[in-house]
Design an enzyme around this catalytic site. Structure first.
Site, mmCIF file in Angstrom:
data_model
loop_
_atom_site.group_PDB
_atom_site.id
_atom_site.type_symbol
_atom_site.label_atom_id
_atom_site.label_comp_id
_atom_site.label_asym_id
_atom_site.label_seq_id
_atom_site.Cartn_x
_atom_site.Cartn_y
_atom_site.Cartn_z
ATOM 1 N N CYS A 73 49.164 52.849 -25.618
ATOM 2 C CA CYS A 73 50.119 53.006 -25.545
ATOM 3 C C CYS A 73 49.988 54.032 -26.621
ATOM 4 O O CYS A 73 49.363 54.469 -27.151
ATOM 5 C CB CYS A 73 50.390 51.346 -25.321
ATOM 6 S SG CYS A 73 49.662 50.705 -26.893
HETATM 7 C C1 RB5 Z 1 56.111 51.842 -27.388
HETATM 8 O O1 RB5 Z 1 57.247 52.378 -28.152
HETATM 9 C C2 RB5 Z 1 55.388 50.977 -28.532
HETATM 10 O O2 RB5 Z 1 55.908 50.544 -29.487
HETATM 11 C C3 RB5 Z 1 53.737 50.765 -27.840
HETATM 12 O O3 RB5 Z 1 53.547 52.052 -26.318
HETATM 13 C C4 RB5 Z 1 53.118 50.627 -28.572
HETATM 14 O O4 RB5 Z 1 52.815 51.640 -29.252
HETATM 15 C C5 RB5 Z 1 52.141 49.376 -28.932
HETATM 16 O O5 RB5 Z 1 52.061 49.118 -29.939
#
Ligand code: RB5
Length: 162
Positions: A73
């Protein structure tokens, strides 16, 4: 790590929009040596939510459809928090190579989380490779600690967090 029918270890991979591009690049490179279950996202959708990909990847790992999981993420934090809510998942957010293999050797980590807004492709490849090549030592003291960790999960699932 056990292997799929073609002899390659099977790895489940998932990412939200924050990790999408890095996930695509990792999948393309890892396919040479691993059987990759790419569980999405299939396109970069700014409104998608990382827990949905965490569910898909952790399900594959818990069911043994895949031997390990990789989640990407933006920071790696959200995916790691969500993954560790799933019983039998031991996820770690590792942006250094030592932790990526030591987390397997000592803590039996079965899901590696990465932050695509924090690291680049070459380091990500080194981290994933270190993670996938490592195996749990099975040493008594590490087993003991794992059992104590498992007991925390069991007590929480039974509704007594003590
Ligand atoms: C998404 O924008 C972002 O918040 C997610 O990918 C991640 O970083 C969450 O921990």
């Amino acid at each position: 790590m056990s292997r799929a029918g073609n002899g390659k270890p099977r790895v489940a991979v998932g990412a939200d929009h924050g990790g999408f591009l890095l996930k695509q690049e990792l999948v393309a490179r890892l396919r040479d040596n691993y059987e990759i279950l790419d569980l999405g996202a299939d396109s970069c959708e700014p409104d998608d939510d990382y827990p949905d990909f965490v569910v898909a990847v952790t399900k594959a790992v818990v069911s043994d459809e895949a031997q390990r999981g990789v989640l990407v993420c933006g920071s790696g934090v959200g995916a790691c928090i969500a993954a560790n809510k799933v019983p039998d998942i031991r996820a770690g957010l590792c942006h250094d190579v030592y932790s990526a293999h030591q987390g397997v050797e000592r803590d039996d980590m079965n899901v590696l989380c990465l932050g695509a807004r924090v690291i680049g492709l070459e380091l990500a490849m080194e981290l994933v490779t270190a993670f996938l090549r490592a195996s749990f030592s099975g040493e008594e003291r590490h087993l003991r600690r794992l059992q104590k960790t498992q007991a925390i999960e069991n007590r929480s699932l039974q509704g007594s967090g003590e």
